[in-house]
Design a protein around this motif. Structure first.
Motif, mmCIF file in Angstrom:
data_model
loop_
_atom_site.group_PDB
_atom_site.id
_atom_site.type_symbol
_atom_site.label_atom_id
_atom_site.label_comp_id
_atom_site.label_asym_id
_atom_site.label_seq_id
_atom_site.Cartn_x
_atom_site.Cartn_y
_atom_site.Cartn_z
ATOM 1 N N SER A 1 114.004 43.058 62.302
ATOM 2 C CA SER A 1 112.666 42.474 62.177
ATOM 3 C C SER A 1 112.305 41.618 63.385
ATOM 4 N N ILE B 144 107.011 41.133 56.325
ATOM 5 C CA ILE B 144 106.937 41.081 57.792
ATOM 6 C C ILE B 144 106.130 42.254 58.333
ATOM 7 N N LEU C 74 103.298 35.124 59.043
ATOM 8 C CA LEU C 74 104.528 35.800 59.465
ATOM 9 C C LEU C 74 105.609 34.779 59.829
ATOM 10 N N TYR D 290 109.170 34.015 57.989
ATOM 11 C CA TYR D 290 110.409 34.176 58.753
ATOM 12 C C TYR D 290 111.209 32.883 58.757
#
Length: 752
Positions: A545, A617, A735, A739
């Motif tokens: 990712s 994501i 995002l 994360y």
């Protein structure tokens, strides 16, 4: 007088080498697909087997060389000078055409291209001769063209497509009923009989029929033709007994043996049938030159009826050509791209599809489904259950530490592909018909794929679209080859100086396409969404990712800056290029989402919770890409419609936002490339400044509208850019928040 033609022979020799290179790059798919797709044999071993097959095939191709000399046109109607023009036009066109298809990764037919190039060039020169004659009319064109043989060749190629698909489907269907997908559990005698049939078919048609094209055939012709049935029966008994010995005593997998022999035989059939496509024209030109030089007549007065006679080929030249083909086989990167297309369309199960569905493919699939329902209504339920049991695919279970990538299809299908393609091609070669090996091998593979239920509800519409695209490319090959060769022949006939011009064009095009292909491969992200059995850990999820995020941030940064700068300059061409890059970014992210199923399926037990994170994501990345896509499209349409440019104050605001966004995206890119995830908190703090800049710009534009703004189009574009920038930043923030949370939780778990 002979000097120009000697130079033309040298040019033809060089073109023959180039044609061998680009031709093999296209045709390697014919004999490598099955072995590579089934993973039956290591790739290096496959290449060695194929290389030996190519060498043997080169020695049996002399009978096919007649096609280049007299198969398409009547040589006695042309003078030596005209024949050389035709041959030059054919070779130049052939190289350019095949190289374009190779660069696109699309398999096309070298046989069809050479046939229609010879036809197009001969027609063009014949029309020039007719126009210069007071006694001939357009109806006399048929005296120049060997229409009977040309029609026979063309019909043979078209019919072979239908026959190859049908035969491949039928043989595969019954082979699967016999073997099922659990072929390892079949009785020894079934494997032995199948091996006997397969190897007998290959050896008879490849070795015995293949000898028909050589000078050695005369001494054994009577023995072979008078004892065909006995030879076949004896071969079947011998190979069946040998297969039984290999399975029972040596514990060999007879399907692997068949695939090895089949790869050799198909490589041999390819060289025997297709070598004429690459060197037949230059050899015919050499024969023409020798005959003309011995005559002592002017080049424009010596009739080429000599080409109608059978001329033995130079074995040394055939082996040199074989050596060049083998070297290309090992070195060509474009060959791999063409191979991937064939494997992708014939693989078992779903995955990343290369082709997009169209209305025709949807109609074909619906019609097939309707037909299948009709058969199911007629076939008894017990029979259906028995048939379905034979098509049940086994489940691969591996230890957690084992890494394994499933083959595109199994050994049974690979063996059938090779056997049927070898037989069909060899029959045509023995009849001296330049059958298209590409068409036969491709359509056999598609037929076996259909019969093997590889085209399920999830993939059928894409696979059918792919097949239709490839077949459409074949027809396009014929049209382009005929037209282009005719134009080149006309221009060369008009002035011989066009030959060096075209040679320079060939060199330039080859260099250009090679550079473009290398650049494309360099930029291409190497990801294969295939059904995997290897397990992905949570650290690999983070690795995967973070790579995507860093890549997208870098590209969005460049794209946004390009849009702002090109809008300020009102540069339509650069905006058009940016549009293409934006489209490519969206397609890549869409491809990532399409591969999500296989990624999540491959997660190990401790990483299953990471699937939600990975889905989020990809969703946020898609939001960001869609925002930059909307900004790019709106800007392009504004400039393309010749609307007024934005005011300096508006451009100044956009440039300020671009500078701030550049810093943010650069920080994101650096963070994810270096894996410095502790820096995420600092990046999230930077969002306020950027959002404030966007908000103030909106307020300033509202004030402008109420005072001095006069352009509704400018206002629409400006607000569109600002609002989409706001959405873009919001997507980035979401995002980064996700994360950061995932990274902190993972860090905590690892610390325990």
């Amino acid at each position: 007088m002979g000097d120009p033609y000697i130079l033309m022979l040298v040019a033809l020799a060089a073109l023959a080498i180039l044609d061998l290179v680009v031709g093999v790059s296209n045709d390697a798919v014919n004999f490598l697909n099955s072995a590579i797709g089934s993973k039956a044999i290591p790739i290096k071993t496959i290449m060695i087997i194929a290389s030996v097959g190519v060498f043997f095939g080169a020695a049996t191709s002399s009978g096919m060389m007649e096609v280049a000399r007299k198969g398409i046109f009547n040589p006695n109607m042309f003078m030596f000078e005209e024949i050389m023009y035709i041959f030059m036009a054919v070779m130049i066109t052939d190289i350019l055409l095949l190289d374009i298809f190779n660069s696109l990764g699309m398999p096309t037919s070298t046989t069809v291209s050479i046939v229609f190039e010879l036809l197009g060039a001969a027609v063009a020169v014949a029309l020039i001769k007719i126009s210069a004659s007071d006694t001939q009319t357009i109806a006399d064109i048929w005296s120049y063209i060997n229409d009977k043989k040309a029609t026979e060749i063309i019909l043979g190629i078209v019919i072979s497509v239908v026959v190859a698909f049908s035969v491949g489907a039928i043989v595969q269907y019954f082979s699967r009923l016999i073997y099922s997908f659990n072929f390892e559990k079949r009785p020894v005698y079934i494997n032995a009989l199948f091996g006997g049939f397969a190897i007998t078919a290959i050896t008879y048609f490849i070795i015995i029929k293949g000898l028909k094209g050589t000078q050695f055939y005369g001494s054994i012709k009577d023995i072979i033709e008078n004892n065909s049935i006995g030879i076949i029966a004896g071969s079947f008994a011998f190979w069946s007994a040998l297969s039984y010995f290999l399975i029972k005593v040596l514990k060999s997998n007879i399907l692997v043996v068949i695939i090895a022999i089949g790869t050799f035989s198909l490589a041999m059939a390819f060289a025997g049938n297709d070598l004429v496509n690459f060197i037949g024209v230059p050899i015919a030109a050499l024969n023409s030159y020798d005959a003309w030089e011995a005559s002592g007549l002017p080049a424009n007065e010596f009739s080429m009826g000599i080409l109608a006679k059978k001329v033995p080929s130079n074995i040394l030249l055939l082996f040199v050509a074989g050596a060049i083909m083998v070297i290309t086989l090992w070195r060509s990167k474009k060959a791999r791209a063409v191979i991937e297309t064939g494997i992708n369309l014939s693989r078992q199960g779903d995955g990343q599809e290369k082709f997009k569905p169209n209305n025709v493919s949807r109609i074909v699939v619906r019609a097939a489904m309707f037909t299948n329902m009709g058969f199911n209504y007629l076939i008894p339920e017990k029979t259906q259950k028995f048939i379905n049991s034979k098509f049940e695919k086994p489940v691969v279970k591996l230890p957690k530490d084992k890494t394994y990538e499933l083959p595109a299809f199994d050994l049974v299908r690979a063996a059938v592909n090779l056997i049927m393609a070898s037989i069909l091609i060899s029959i045509a070669t023995s009849m001296k018909l330049p059958l298209s090996t590409t068409y036969v091998t491709f359509m056999v593979a598609m037929g076996t794929s259909l019969a093997d239920r590889a085209w399920g509800r999830e993939s059928a519409v894409y696979r059918v679209a792919g097949v239709l695209n490839v077949i459409g490319g074949w027809f396009l090959t014929a049209i382009i080859a005929f037209t282009a060769a005719g134009i080149v022949a006309y221009l060369i006939s008009w002035d011989i100086v066009m030959i060096p011009v075209f040679l320079l064009l060939v060199i330039g095009m080859l260099v250009r396409t090679s550079l473009q292909y290398s650049k494309k491969e360099k930029e291409k992200k190497e990801q294969q969404f295939v059904e995997r059995a290897e397990l992905i850990s949570i650290n690999e999820v983070i690795e995967e990712s973070s790579g995507h995020i860093g890549n997208v941030a870098t590209r969005v940064n460049k794209l946004y800056s390009s849009v702002v700068n090109d809008l300020a300059n009102h540069d339509l061409n650069k905006l058009r290029k940016t549009e293409k890059h934006v489209l490519k970014l969206n397609e890549e992210i869409e491809a990532l989402k399409n591969g999500m199923f296989y990624f999540i399926k491959s997660l190990d037990d401790s990483s299953v919770k990471a699937s939600k994170f990975y889905i989020l994501i990809l969703g946020y990345l898609q939001d960001v890409a869609q925002s930059i896509s909307y900004i790019s499209k709106a800007t392009f349409n504004h400039v393309n419609n010749n609307h007024k440019n934005l005011k300096k104050s508006q451009l100044k605001d956009l440039k300020a936002i671009d500078n701030t966004l550049t810093d943010l995206l650069q920080n994101i890119s650096d963070t994810f490339e270096t894996k410095s995830f502790d820096n995420l908190i600092n990046i999230l703090d930077e969002k306020k400044e950027l959002l404030n800049d966007v908000s103030k710009s909106i307020e300033r534009q509202v004030d402008r509208i109420r005072t001095d703004e006069t352009s509704a189009k400018n206002t629409t574009l400006y607000f569109s850019i600002l609002l989409e920038t706001q959405d873009l930043v919001s997507g980035l923030i979401s995002l980064l928040d996700s994360y950061n949370e995932f990274y902190i939780s993972t860090k905590s778990v690892n610390a325990i």
